[in-house]
Design a protein around this motif. Structure first.
Motif, PDB file in Angstrom:
ATOM      1  N   HIS A  38       0.868  -1.146   0.025  1.00 18.30           N
ATOM      2  CA  HIS A  38      -0.078  -0.155   0.036  1.00 18.30           C
ATOM      3  C   HIS A  38       1.075   1.331   0.024  1.00 18.30           C
ATOM      4  O   HIS A  38       0.347   2.434   0.045  1.00 18.30           O
ATOM      5  CB  HIS A  38      -0.869  -0.056   1.258  1.00 18.30           C
ATOM      6  N   PRO A  74      -6.227   5.690  -1.237  1.00 20.08           N
ATOM      7  CA  PRO A  74      -4.713   4.952  -1.011  1.00 20.08           C
ATOM      8  C   PRO A  74      -3.892   5.874  -0.252  1.00 20.08           C
ATOM      9  O   PRO A  74      -3.150   5.609   0.559  1.00 20.08           O
ATOM     10  CB  PRO A  74      -4.376   4.594  -2.562  1.00 20.08           C
ATOM     11  N   LEU A  77      -4.710   5.649   3.254  1.00 16.63           N
ATOM     12  CA  LEU A  77      -4.190   4.312   4.010  1.00 16.63           C
ATOM     13  C   LEU A  77      -2.806   4.607   4.181  1.00 16.63           C
ATOM     14  O   LEU A  77      -2.026   4.024   5.027  1.00 16.63           O
ATOM     15  CB  LEU A  77      -4.569   3.094   2.956  1.00 16.63           C
ATOM     16  N   ALA A  78      -1.865   4.978   3.115  1.00 19.72           N
ATOM     17  CA  ALA A  78      -0.524   5.092   3.259  1.00 19.72           C
ATOM     18  C   ALA A  78      -0.010   6.147   4.213  1.00 19.72           C
ATOM     19  O   ALA A  78       0.956   5.657   5.191  1.00 19.72           O
ATOM     20  CB  ALA A  78       0.077   5.794   1.983  1.00 19.72           C
TER      21      ALA A  78
END
Length: 165
Positions: A38, A74, A77-78
């Protein structure tokens, strides 16, 4: 204030569990393969430079966030995986890790010495590391805002899930 106090008290068992897991790095079991999938290559290098206990915590935060918000961006999440990367600028000794785990974040900003300075400054330090290391700008912004979201909905989500852990 009473609502805030009851919320903080309800979070205490989770904080104590995290504190007990934070004593020995060898006990940490972060899912580095899942996390790496990820992250960009630059972000992955930064993530792997974090203490294993912080990586394990980051994975739990990211998984909880993803479970509640499967459509999370994304970059969010990172950022969940890197939100504590600023702590890697100065490794904590065991007693310091316990100390910073017991001192509330707001209080650590008033006691800017050694490990407590890193605790207080880790969002800004982490954002700088993400930028300097070639990470995505939005990830750096979220890392930098995760303790003070100031109207940023994604940073507020990250703060909430970090606070639960």
């Amino acid at each position: 204030m009473p609502g805030r106090l009851s919320r903080k008290l309800s979070q205490l068992p989770g904080k104590l569990r995290r504190l007990s897991r934070s004593v020995h790095e060898a006990q940490a079991q972060p899912d580095d393969q899942w996390a790496g999938a990820h992250l960009s290559p630059a972000e992955r290098r930064l993530y792997l430079g974090m203490d294993a206990r912080d990586r394990e915590h980051a994975c739990r935060v990211a998984l909880a966030l993803l479970s509640a918000h499967p459509d999370a961006a994304p970059t969010l999440l990172a950022a969940a995986l890197l939100h504590d990367c600023g702590k890697s600028v100065r490794p904590y000794r065991v007693h310091e890790r316990v100390l910073v785990g017991l001192v509330p974040f707001r209080l650590s900003r008033l006691l800017p010495f050694g490990a407590l300075y890193v605790r207080a400054a880790h969002p800004a330090l982490g954002a700088a590391l993400v930028r300097r290391g070639g990470g995505r700008e939005r990830v750096a912004q979220l890392v930098g805002r995760h303790h003070a979201p100031r109207g940023d909905h994604e940073a507020a989500l990250l703060h909430a899930f970090d606070d639960l852990e």
